[in-house]
Design an enzyme around this catalytic site. Structure first.
Site, PDB file in Angstrom:
ATOM      1  CB  SER A  59      36.916  31.680 116.611  1.00 44.24           C
ATOM      2  OG  SER A  59      37.378  30.493 115.998  1.00 44.24           O
ATOM      3  CE  LYS A 132      34.873  30.107 112.699  1.00 47.06           C
ATOM      4  NZ  LYS A 132      35.512  31.039 113.666  1.00 47.06           N
TER       5      LYS A 132
END
Length: 249
Positions: A59, A132
């Protein structure tokens, strides 16, 4: 009567052996003390300063690759404040990760892994955390996308050099969104924008896609392994330089 005398060299040999044995015991003692002190220091560093994690998914590509190991500064956010662009590790706010079965390890492997985890050299719980990039801080108004496919924060469009998009795609997000980050929360997104289950795709979860700041373990600041990927992790301050805080908007 005949007197029996013990040769002096036998006595000296016993003294040498006794001295050597004592020296060996002192050496072992010193090694154990050094090991225990190093273990304690490593534990304290891991608990309060720096911790290691590995990257389980794609990701954050191309910033981070699968199986990269990173070091995380645990003084963020408790001592050092968060900034837009920071790459952060955080505990699952609820429902972001699928349930994972507990690993069945041989006792010896489990014991070694526990010791390495205690001193910060292993990251057995990496699968229970996410990583993230922080896009929105508390109070920020985050919108996507404008006519150029850019995302904006507090009305300022972002030119993001760190993101990965499919060939021919210009929109930095597949789906549009318009959110205001609540107090004590973050809006986070993966750099691999079309392959990241981030804040955009957890709006139906308990936190509505926002990450509580209390869930943040720390800010990732370096790729420690493999050596070919070694490097500092940039939070790209120039991308967010023109954004005013919500109070000043």
């Amino acid at each position: 009567m005949t007197e029996t005398t013990v040769p002096a060299d036998n006595s000296s040999a016993r003294l040498r052996r006794r001295s050597q044995k004592k020296g060996a015991l002192l050496f072992v003692r010193d090694v154990l003390v050094i090991f225990l002190v190093a273990l304690l220091v490593s534990f304290l560093i891991k608990t309060f300063l720096v911790r290691s994690f590995f990257i389980p998914s794609g990701s954050m590509e191309q910033t981070l690759q699968i199986d990269d190991r990173i070091l995380v500064n645990e003084l963020v956010p408790s001592v050092v404040g968060l900034e837009r662009g920071d790459v952060v590790v955080f505990r699952d706010p609820g429902g972001w990760l699928p349930p994972t079965a507990e690993k069945d390890q041989p006792p010896l492997v489990a014991a070694v892994d526990w010791v390495l985890s205690a001193v910060g050299l292993s990251a057995s719980d990496s699968d229970d955390h996410l990583i993230k990039r922080v896009i929105g801080l508390p109070g920020d108004h985050v919108v996507c996308c404008n006519t150029l496919g850019q995302m904006s924060v507090n009305g300022v469009p972002l030119n993001e050099p760190y993101i990965t998009l499919p060939a021919g795609v210009t929109n930095v997000s597949k789906d549009a969104f318009d959110v205001t980050v609540p107090a004590n929360s973050l809006w986070v997104m993966g750099d691999n924008r079309y392959n990241s289950k981030d804040s955009r795709y957890n709006r139906e979860q308990p936190g509505n896609g926002f990450v509580p700041i209390d869930n943040v373990v720390g800010r990732a600041f370096v790729i420690s392994w493999p050596s070919a990927h070694w490097g500092w992790l940039d939070n790209h301050p120039s991308v967010f330089a023109g954004i005013r805080d919500p109070e000043a908007s």
